[in-house]
Design a protein around this motif. Structure first.
Motif, mmCIF file in Angstrom:
data_model
loop_
_atom_site.group_PDB
_atom_site.id
_atom_site.type_symbol
_atom_site.label_atom_id
_atom_site.label_comp_id
_atom_site.label_asym_id
_atom_site.label_seq_id
_atom_site.Cartn_x
_atom_site.Cartn_y
_atom_site.Cartn_z
ATOM 1 N N LEU A 48 0.854 -1.407 -0.222
ATOM 2 C CA LEU A 48 -0.618 -0.218 -0.163
ATOM 3 C C LEU A 48 0.673 1.380 0.358
ATOM 4 O O LEU A 48 0.483 2.559 -0.952
ATOM 5 C CB LEU A 48 -0.828 -0.158 1.054
ATOM 6 C CG LEU A 48 -1.942 1.384 1.645
ATOM 7 C CD1 LEU A 48 -3.087 1.276 0.297
ATOM 8 C CD2 LEU A 48 -2.598 1.007 2.383
ATOM 9 N N ALA A 49 1.969 0.736 0.578
ATOM 10 C CA ALA A 49 2.795 2.577 0.528
ATOM 11 C C ALA A 49 3.241 2.587 -0.475
ATOM 12 O O ALA A 49 3.688 3.464 -0.796
ATOM 13 C CB ALA A 49 3.699 2.021 2.009
ATOM 14 N N GLY A 50 3.884 1.302 -1.049
ATOM 15 C CA GLY A 50 4.206 1.509 -2.833
ATOM 16 C C GLY A 50 3.003 2.194 -3.072
ATOM 17 O O GLY A 50 3.323 3.139 -4.215
ATOM 18 N N ARG A 51 1.837 1.834 -3.490
ATOM 19 C CA ARG A 51 0.741 1.754 -4.293
ATOM 20 C C ARG A 51 0.520 3.803 -4.288
ATOM 21 O O ARG A 51 0.528 4.242 -5.085
ATOM 22 C CB ARG A 51 -0.080 1.105 -4.064
ATOM 23 C CG ARG A 51 0.010 0.056 -4.721
ATOM 24 C CD ARG A 51 -1.451 -0.454 -4.276
ATOM 25 N NE ARG A 51 -2.830 0.062 -4.867
ATOM 26 C CZ ARG A 51 -3.889 -0.054 -4.330
ATOM 27 N NH1 ARG A 51 -4.440 -1.141 -3.039
ATOM 28 N NH2 ARG A 51 -4.660 0.219 -4.481
ATOM 29 N N ILE A 52 0.753 4.558 -3.427
ATOM 30 C CA ILE A 52 0.872 5.632 -2.864
ATOM 31 C C ILE A 52 1.645 6.640 -3.315
ATOM 32 O O ILE A 52 1.821 7.492 -4.007
ATOM 33 C CB ILE A 52 0.296 5.648 -1.208
ATOM 34 C CG1 ILE A 52 -0.782 5.127 -0.794
ATOM 35 C CG2 ILE A 52 0.845 6.997 -1.093
ATOM 36 C CD1 ILE A 52 -0.540 5.058 0.519
ATOM 37 N N LEU A 53 3.165 5.575 -3.166
ATOM 38 C CA LEU A 53 3.827 5.902 -3.566
ATOM 39 C C LEU A 53 3.757 6.322 -5.424
ATOM 40 O O LEU A 53 5.242 7.683 -6.039
ATOM 41 C CB LEU A 53 5.538 5.938 -3.299
ATOM 42 C CG LEU A 53 5.863 6.652 -1.505
ATOM 43 C CD1 LEU A 53 7.046 5.706 -1.249
ATOM 44 C CD2 LEU A 53 5.769 8.043 -1.893
ATOM 45 N N GLU A 54 4.056 5.113 -5.908
ATOM 46 C CA GLU A 54 3.536 5.246 -7.626
ATOM 47 C C GLU A 54 2.953 5.953 -7.939
ATOM 48 O O GLU A 54 3.208 6.366 -8.839
ATOM 49 C CB GLU A 54 3.295 3.625 -7.935
ATOM 50 C CG GLU A 54 4.526 2.039 -7.537
ATOM 51 C CD GLU A 54 3.710 1.558 -7.515
ATOM 52 O OE1 GLU A 54 2.745 0.998 -8.433
ATOM 53 O OE2 GLU A 54 4.094 0.214 -7.536
ATOM 54 N N ARG A 55 2.237 6.439 -7.454
ATOM 55 C CA ARG A 55 0.772 7.492 -7.764
ATOM 56 C C ARG A 55 0.948 9.118 -7.212
ATOM 57 O O ARG A 55 0.207 9.993 -7.587
ATOM 58 C CB ARG A 55 -0.639 7.150 -7.787
ATOM 59 C CG ARG A 55 -0.783 5.495 -8.866
ATOM 60 C CD ARG A 55 -2.349 4.387 -7.287
ATOM 61 N NE ARG A 55 -2.256 3.236 -8.710
ATOM 62 C CZ ARG A 55 -1.321 2.614 -8.215
ATOM 63 N NH1 ARG A 55 0.232 2.576 -7.315
ATOM 64 N NH2 ARG A 55 -2.075 1.508 -8.836
ATOM 65 N N ALA A 56 2.168 9.359 -7.121
ATOM 66 C CA ALA A 56 2.652 10.363 -6.090
ATOM 67 C C ALA A 56 2.679 11.626 -7.450
ATOM 68 O O ALA A 56 2.435 12.311 -7.171
ATOM 69 C CB ALA A 56 3.084 9.934 -5.390
ATOM 70 N N ALA A 57 2.959 10.867 -8.523
ATOM 71 C CA ALA A 57 4.542 11.826 -8.723
ATOM 72 C C ALA A 57 3.780 12.874 -9.855
ATOM 73 O O ALA A 57 2.932 12.519 -11.703
ATOM 74 C CB ALA A 57 5.776 11.455 -10.114
ATOM 75 N N GLY A 58 4.203 14.004 -10.118
ATOM 76 C CA GLY A 58 3.840 15.469 -10.454
ATOM 77 C C GLY A 58 2.114 15.813 -10.774
ATOM 78 O O GLY A 58 1.349 16.363 -11.627
ATOM 79 N N ARG A 59 1.596 14.825 -10.713
ATOM 80 C CA ARG A 59 0.217 14.895 -10.291
ATOM 81 C C ARG A 59 -0.914 15.509 -9.225
ATOM 82 O O ARG A 59 0.047 14.932 -8.304
ATOM 83 C CB ARG A 59 -0.388 13.300 -11.053
ATOM 84 C CG ARG A 59 0.290 12.981 -12.528
ATOM 85 C CD ARG A 59 -0.356 11.954 -12.788
ATOM 86 N NE ARG A 59 -0.148 11.112 -12.382
ATOM 87 C CZ ARG A 59 -0.318 9.159 -12.386
ATOM 88 N NH1 ARG A 59 -1.138 9.055 -13.127
ATOM 89 N NH2 ARG A 59 0.250 8.707 -11.106
ATOM 90 N N HIS A 60 -1.774 15.675 -9.342
ATOM 91 C CA HIS A 60 -2.731 15.926 -7.444
ATOM 92 C C HIS A 60 -2.663 16.261 -7.131
ATOM 93 O O HIS A 60 -2.697 16.852 -5.570
ATOM 94 C CB HIS A 60 -2.756 14.756 -7.844
ATOM 95 C CG HIS A 60 -3.447 13.073 -8.910
ATOM 96 N ND1 HIS A 60 -4.198 13.179 -9.270
ATOM 97 C CD2 HIS A 60 -2.408 11.720 -8.408
ATOM 98 C CE1 HIS A 60 -3.726 12.326 -10.605
ATOM 99 N NE2 HIS A 60 -3.317 11.696 -9.539
#
Length: 216
Positions: A48-60
Motif C-alpha cells: 500500500l505504501a508503494g502504491r501511494i508513492l507510485e501514484r504520487a508523481a507530478g499529479r494531483h
C-alpha cells in the motif's frame, strides 16, 4: 481500523487511500508513517505504501506532500532494500515500490515482471508506432504493415554498457538473484530496430520520454 492480517481491512484501507482512478490525497500521505512502521513485517503495508508513492508523481498537487514525507520515504527505502536482499515472494511489488521511492515513477508503474511485458513507443526517426515485447514469447519490436506483422529482434544491453537508472536497476536485480528481471532490464535498456524504417533506438529512452511525469 484494526488491520492485523485481515485482507478485507487492508482492501478497505486501500480504497480509502488510493482512490478511484488511482488518485491519492493528503490522507494517503498522512498514513505513510504508520504504513512504513508496519512495512518490515507486513506485505500489505509495503504494497500500500508503494502504491501511494507510485501514484504520487507530478499529479494531483502532491509535490509538497512528498517533500513533507522525506524522512518517512528515506526510512521506507531502507526497509525495502533490506527486504529485497532476502529474495522475498513479493519481490516485484517491493522492487516497484523502491523505484517509486527513487522517483522513477514511470518504471514503477510499467514493470510487470517480464513474463510478457508490452510497451508502445514511437520511432524517433519515422514516427511510426512500434510495439516492443519482452517476455516468454520473445524479445522483439513489431509493427503491422497492412495485414502483415513485421518483427525485429531486440538487442539487449551488456551490463557494462548500462548507465544511470538502467545500471542501478540491473545491479539491484543481479545482486538479489532475480535473473528474469535482470534479463528483462537488459532488453528494456537495450536497442530496438524499427521494423518500418530500420533505424535503431533505445527502447527505454523513448518510453521514458513519453511517460516520465512532469514534476511541478
Amino acid at each position: 481500523m484494526e488491520l492485523h492480517d485481515d485482507p478485507e481491512a487492508w482492501k478497505e484501507l486501500g480504497w480509502r487511500l488510493v482512490l478511484e482512478h488511482d488518485l491519492v490525497s493528503p490522507a494517503s500521505f498522512a498514513a505513510l508513517p504508520r504504513l512504513v512502521r508496519l512495512a518490515p513485517r507486513s506485505a500489505q503495508a509495503r504494497g500500500l505504501a508503494g502504491r501511494i508513492l507510485e501514484r504520487a508523481a507530478g499529479r494531483h498537487s502532491c509535490d509538497d506532500l512528498l517533500a513533507d514525507c522525506a524522512g518517512t520515504i528515506k526510512e521506507f527505502r531502507e526497509v525495502l532494500d533490506r527486504h529485497l536482499l532476502s529474495r522475498p515472494a513479493d519481490y516485484l511489488m517491493s522492487f516497484r515500490a523502491l523505484l517509486a521511492v527513487e522517483e522513477e515513477y514511470h518504471w514503477a508503474n510499467a514493470l510487470e515482471g517480464f513474463t510478457d511485458d508490452i510497451n508502445h513507443v514511437d520511432c524517433p526517426h519515422c514516427g511510426v508506432g512500434v510495439t516492443t515485447v519482452i517476455g516468454n514469447f520473445g524479445c522483439y519490436s513489431q509493427v503491422w504493415d497492412g495485414g502483415e506483422e513485421i518483427r525485429r529482434d531486440l538487442r539487449p544491453a551488456a551490463a557494462e554498457e548500462l548507465t544511470g537508472t538502467g545500471r542501478w536497476m540491473h545491479q539491484i536485480t543481479v545482486r538479489d538473484g532475480q535473473e528474469v528481471l535482470a534479463n528483462g532490464i537488459a532488453y528494456l535498456f537495450g536497442k530496438a530496430e524499427c521494423p518500418h524504417c530500420a533505424s535503431v533506438f533505445t527502447v527505454a529512452d523513448e518510453y521514458a520520454s513519453a511517460n516520465r511525469p512532469v514534476m511541478r
